[in-house]
Structure formats: structure tokens, C-alpha cells
Enzyme design. Structure first.
Site, PDB file in Angstrom:
ATOM      1  CB  ALA A  66      46.994  36.621  47.741  1.00 56.89           C
ATOM      2  N   GLY A  67      44.060  37.895  47.724  1.00 60.64           N
ATOM      3  CA  GLY A  67      42.784  38.021  47.025  1.00 60.64           C
ATOM      4  C   GLY A  67      41.763  38.848  47.776  1.00 60.64           C
ATOM      5  CE  LYS A  70      40.822  40.856  43.808  1.00 64.13           C
ATOM      6  NZ  LYS A  70      41.735  39.747  43.458  1.00 64.13           N
ATOM      7  CG  ASN A 115      38.344  34.530  41.681  1.00 62.93           C
ATOM      8  OD1 ASN A 115      38.974  35.283  40.935  1.00 62.93           O
ATOM      9  ND2 ASN A 115      38.927  33.545  42.366  1.00 62.93           N
ATOM     10  CG  PHE A 119      46.152  39.131  38.552  1.00 67.95           C
ATOM     11  CD1 PHE A 119      45.700  38.255  39.520  1.00 67.95           C
ATOM     12  CD2 PHE A 119      47.266  38.779  37.805  1.00 67.95           C
ATOM     13  CE1 PHE A 119      46.341  37.043  39.741  1.00 67.95           C
ATOM     14  CE2 PHE A 119      47.913  37.570  38.022  1.00 67.95           C
ATOM     15  CZ  PHE A 119      47.452  36.702  38.994  1.00 67.95           C
ATOM     16  CB  SER A 188      45.694  33.572  38.794  1.00 65.28           C
ATOM     17  OG  SER A 188      44.381  33.976  38.439  1.00 65.28           O
ATOM     18  CG  ASN A 190      40.499  33.987  37.094  1.00 57.13           C
ATOM     19  OD1 ASN A 190      39.795  33.197  36.461  1.00 57.13           O
ATOM     20  ND2 ASN A 190      40.511  34.033  38.417  1.00 57.13           N
ATOM     21  CB  THR A 191      46.222  36.500  33.985  1.00 57.35           C
ATOM     22  OG1 THR A 191      45.764  37.414  34.997  1.00 57.35           O
ATOM     23  CG2 THR A 191      47.113  37.250  33.002  1.00 57.35           C
ATOM     24  CE  LYS A 233      47.728  31.014  46.058  1.00 58.85           C
ATOM     25  NZ  LYS A 233      46.905  32.098  46.633  1.00 58.85           N
ATOM     26  CG  ASN A 262      45.934  30.511  42.620  1.00 55.80           C
ATOM     27  OD1 ASN A 262      44.801  30.899  42.859  1.00 55.80           O
ATOM     28  ND2 ASN A 262      46.910  31.333  42.242  1.00 55.80           N
TER      29      ASN A 262
END
Length: 364
Positions: A66-67, A70, A115, A119, A188, A190-191, A233, A262
Site C-alpha cells: 500500500a502507498g 492510494k 515519507n 493518508f 502509520s 503520519n496521522t 498492519k 509499516n
């Protein structure tokens, strides 16, 4: 050839812009009558090596993590490179722009990416429309050319943690009918607050809600398991006790598999000046520096769950021997992403063909 193109065209370009340019080009080429078939002959020849996992027949063990796609817009084009499965997402219930740019960086000396995309996606409703169109386009391919389609869902950034359960369930209602398997992404970096949902107390109700939502909208799943396979994940930065806790929860709650792992927030996996650069930036690191920890987590997960669940291993896959090591450690499937950015569109087919020739891609 690709190395030259990468150095002259992509390397001087902003990493995210280069991604969009190459992805768009691939989709355009695949849509040209006759050319898409030629791409498959060039890229994907000799990649058929079927395996049954999660009640599904996978064309081979290597998938695209995934990524990359998107919004589920290029499943058919990406399958031309030989991947046995394409995992789209991460998709959130509501559309969101993601974090401010720049948010994707190449760490070329370490053969890695950093990165903090956040999302960025078009939301579950639009993604469902995209994926439906892509699934219809796959019917023009032979059965042996069609990839398994996984869909990875995450929490909308503006949704409070207290409302995360319904947020995930909402995504599942839109997307489960189009998914060969579903993935709950709580890992992730990043959230804000997302990784807190990896705690057993927070994750359990999300699993229950997503499974119930999928069962509600998919009466006849493609999997022989009798339901849409559900995976979780996890992050490589969890301590071992927390990994074991998630494994035990996954088994007791009826999850079908785990994806390990991840991206990492550990800057110590990097060397040289890029390590200093990464310490000044937010985001997760993927690629070759993640390989050691990803393999460690895989071994721990396998030792904990035995044969109870399926495992997809991702992080630092670059050679056939890497796939062999993951399979020997207990993985059923593997995924890659960062290595393809550096090695190009011929890489997936090459690594599968080389591994088959060396008889490395059979799980021991």
C-alpha cells in the site's frame, strides 16, 4: 536503461512529482490498445507461480505494498509488472489532502524513502468508484494475469480517536465489496494518534466493527474462507510485548492475518548524512534499512501465532534471497514498494523469475 533514466529524469525531480509522472505514464501506456499486452509480455513474463493464501489463489507471492496506488486508479497497469497482488490505499472514510509538501524524500545512499504523506486520498466513496472501474477492466485479462486486490483502510485525520471505530467501519462498507482482502492500518506514523490505536483495548473494537461491516455488505466473498479476509498492519517500532499482545488479539478476534511491518520512525537504521537529514524531518522510513527489524518482527509474530494466521512480510525486500528468508521465517506472502522506485518496472518480474530459477520462492 532505467538507472540512466532515474539519474537524468527522476532524481533531479521532486520525489512526489516523479511518482505521479511515472504512475500516470504507466497507466496511459497500459490503456493504449495492444501496448498494454506488450507491457505484460515484457515485464511480467514467467511470473506465474500460484499459491493459495487467505482462501485466495495468488498468481505469485510478491505484491505491491500500500502507498503506491492510494486511490485504486492503476491496479490493471501495475499488475502488468508482474505483481501477484496489489494493495491499494491507505484509504480513509473521508477525502483528505494529507500533510503539507514536500512530504516524500529519497534517501539514495541508504536506498530508502522517507515519507510523511498523511493518508492523502480521495475518500472511500470515490476510491470505491475507481476500484470498481479497475476491477471491470481486469476482466479483459486472462485469469492468470489478474492480480489479487487488497484494500488498506485508515483513520481520517480529523476524526477523533473516540470515533475511530465508526470511521473504519464506514470505509469497510464502501470498500469491502471490491476487496479480495481488507487491511486495517493502525501503524502509520503520519496521522497523529494513529499508532495509539495499536493498543489491544483500542484495536479490538475496530476489528469487530470492520469485520461486521464487511459481512453486512459482502454476502458472497471471493475467498473460500467464507468472509472477506481481514488483516492488521503493525509497526516495526512496537516493543516485543506489544507485538505479542496484538498477535494474541488477532487470533482471539478472528483476524485472518498480519502485515509486518509499516514504516519506521527509528532514525538509527540510517547511516551517513542522510541519518542527520532524517532526524530533522518527520515521517516514516521504508526500504532496505528496514529489513533487519522487519525480519525480527516477522520471526516474533510467527513464533507467537504459529499456523493460526497468514503473514505478509514487507520492509527491505530487494533480492530473491530476501524473499526466501521471509518465507523461511514464516511469511506466506511478501510485499515491496521502495525498491521498485530505485530498481524500476523490470524489477518485480526479474526478482520473481530469478527466484523461481533458483527455487527460492517456495516456503520451507
Amino acid at each position: 536503461m532505467y538507472s540512466l533514466i532515474f539519474r537524468l529524469v527522476f532524481a533531479p525531480m521532486d520525489a512526489e512529482r516523479a511518482h505521479h509522472l511515472s504512475f500516470t505514464a504507466l497507466r496511459i501506456l497500459d490503456a493504449i490498445p495492444g501496448l498494454g499486452r506488450l507491457l505484460r509480455l515484457v515485464f511480467a513474463r514467467g511470473t506465474r507461480d500460484e499459491v493459495d493464501v487467505l482462501g485466495l489463489r495468488f498468481p505469485n507471492r510478491l505484491g505491491l505494498a500500500a502507498g503506491f496506488d492510494k486511490n485504486g486508479e492503476g491496479i490493471r497497469a501495475l499488475s502488468a509488472m508482474g505483481f501477484g497482488h496489489i494493495e491499494v490505499g491507505t484509504i480513509t472514510a473521508h477525502a483528505q489532502p494529507g500533510n503539507d509538501r514536500p512530504r516524500l524524500f529519497r534517501l539514495r545512499d541508504n536506498v530508502a524513502l522517507l515519507n510523511r504523506m498523511g493518508f492523502n486520498n480521495q475518500g472511500a466513496r470515490q476510491a470505491a468508484f475507481n476500484i470498481d472501474g479497475q476491477r471491470k477492466s481486469l476482466t479483459s485479462l486472462t485469469e492468470s494475469q489478474r492480480p489479487i486486490v487488497g484494500i488498506n483502510i485508515g483513520k481520517t485525520k480529523v476524526v477523533d480517536a473516540a470515533d475511530a471505530v465508526e470511521d473504519y467501519a464506514s470505509s469497510a462498507r464502501f470498500l469491502a465489496p471490491l476487496a479480495d482482502y481488507l487491511v486495517i492500518n493502525v501503524s502509520s506514523p503520519n496521522t497523529p494518534g494513529l499508532r495509539d490505536l495499536q493498543s489491544v483495548s483500542s484495536l479490538a473494537p475496530i476489528i469487530e466493527a470492520v469485520r461486521a461491516a464487511a459481512a453486512e455488505v459482502v454476502p458472497s466473498p471471493r475467498s473460500t474462507l467464507g468472509h472477506v479476509p481481514l488483516l492488521v498492519k503493525i509497526a516495526p517500532d512496537l516493543n516485543d510485548d506489544d507485538v505479542i499482545g496484538i498477535c494474541n488479539l488477532a487470533v482471539s478476534s478472528g483476524v485472518d492475518g498480519l502485515i509486518t511491518t509499516n514504516t519506521t520512525i527509528d532514525r538509527n537504521v540510517l547511516t551517513g548524512s542522510e541519518a542527520e537529514f532524517a532526524r530533522s524531518q518527520a515521517g516514516g522510513i521504508s526500504g532496505r534499512p528496514l529489513a533487519e527489524r522487519s525480519l525480527e518482527v516477522l520471526r516474533l509474530v510467527k513464533a507467537t501465532i504459529g499456523e493460526e494466521l497468514s503473514i505478509i512480510s514487507v520492509g527491505g525486500i530487494c533480492e530473491p534471497n530476501d524473499i526466501s528468508a521471509r518465507l523461511a521465517a514464516g511469511a506466506d506472502l511478501v510485499q515491496a514498494y521502495s525498491e521498485m522506485i530505485y530498481s524500476g518496472p523490470f524489477w518485480p518480474g526479474r526478482i520473481i523469475r530469478t527466484g523461481r530459477a533458483r527455487s527460492l520462492l517456495t516456503r520451507r
